[in-house]
Design an enzyme around this catalytic site. Structure first.
Site, PDB file in Angstrom:
ATOM      1  N   VAL A  56       0.811  -1.219   0.000  1.00  0.00           N
ATOM      2  CA  VAL A  56       0.000   0.000   0.000  1.00  0.00           C
ATOM      3  C   VAL A  56       0.853   1.282   0.000  1.00  0.00           C
ATOM      4  O   VAL A  56       0.338   2.346  -0.331  1.00  0.00           O
ATOM      5  CB  VAL A  56      -0.992  -0.021   1.183  1.00  0.00           C
ATOM      6  CG1 VAL A  56      -0.303   0.278   2.498  1.00  0.00           C
ATOM      7  CG2 VAL A  56      -2.158   0.911   0.939  1.00  0.00           C
ATOM      8  N   TYR A  57       2.128   1.198   0.311  1.00  0.00           N
ATOM      9  CA  TYR A  57       2.976   2.391   0.298  1.00  0.00           C
ATOM     10  C   TYR A  57       3.089   2.889  -1.139  1.00  0.00           C
ATOM     11  O   TYR A  57       3.721   2.268  -1.980  1.00  0.00           O
ATOM     12  CB  TYR A  57       4.369   2.110   0.857  1.00  0.00           C
ATOM     13  CG  TYR A  57       4.433   1.685   2.303  1.00  0.00           C
ATOM     14  CD1 TYR A  57       3.358   1.839   3.168  1.00  0.00           C
ATOM     15  CD2 TYR A  57       5.584   1.121   2.810  1.00  0.00           C
ATOM     16  CE1 TYR A  57       3.434   1.442   4.498  1.00  0.00           C
ATOM     17  CE2 TYR A  57       5.681   0.731   4.143  1.00  0.00           C
ATOM     18  CZ  TYR A  57       4.591   0.889   4.969  1.00  0.00           C
ATOM     19  OH  TYR A  57       4.686   0.490   6.282  1.00  0.00           O
TER      20      TYR A  57
END
Length: 163
Positions: free
Chosen positions: A52-53
């Site tokens: 998700v980064y």
């Protein structure tokens, strides 16, 4: 650099772990590569990222930075799955078997590696069956896609339920 055992895995990891949450957001590829190279030059070997980064950008940049010169072989690479990766796809987040299997394949591709050293469920999701997620993680381990599995940001009671 000081090294410590990672739980009961037998792996020795640097006491300092390089987190890559800002890669692709505040950190461009050249800077990310310089940071990773300097970290490795200082003896660091533990790098943490998550799908998700930057919605995959961090993993992509980490994979590029570790390409060549056997850098990947020097690193204990950790990543995580859970967060929303596509606003239009209702299956692009969570701890379901469907999402975790897809997320692992996507992480392997972005990281340009054949395995993840430590693959973690990033967040608990109270409305989902933790057993399904944990069984999926164990299957990924059996398949050789990940070496060790773990949980991140889980309370003690949530971890006890998972175990």
């Amino acid at each position: 650099m000081e090294y410590r055992p990672l739980g009961r895995t037998g792996a020795q990891v640097s006491a300092t772990c390089l987190g890559t949450m800002t890669f692709g957001w505040k950190t461009d590829q050249d800077e990310a590569t310089r940071m990773i190279d300097r970290f490795l030059d200082q003896g660091g070997n533990f790098i943490d990222t998550a799908n998700v980064y930057g919605r995959g950008k961090s993993e992509t940049m980490t994979g590029i930075a570790l390409k060549g010169d056997s850098k990947r072989d020097q690193v204990f690479l950790a990543t995580k799955a859970h967060g929303k990766m596509d606003d239009k796809d209702p299956n692009a987040s969570g701890n379901t078997r469907l999402h975790l299997m897809r997320a692992c394949e996507d992480s392997l591709r972005r990281l340009q590696t054949d395995h993840i050293d430590l693959y973690q469920i990033h967040w608990a999701q109270p409305d989902e069956d933790i057993e399904e997620g944990w069984e999926t993680m164990a299957a990924l381990k059996r398949e050789g896609k990940v070496r060790w599995i773990g949980l991140s940001n889980f309370s003690r009671s949530q971890m006890e339920r998972a175990w």
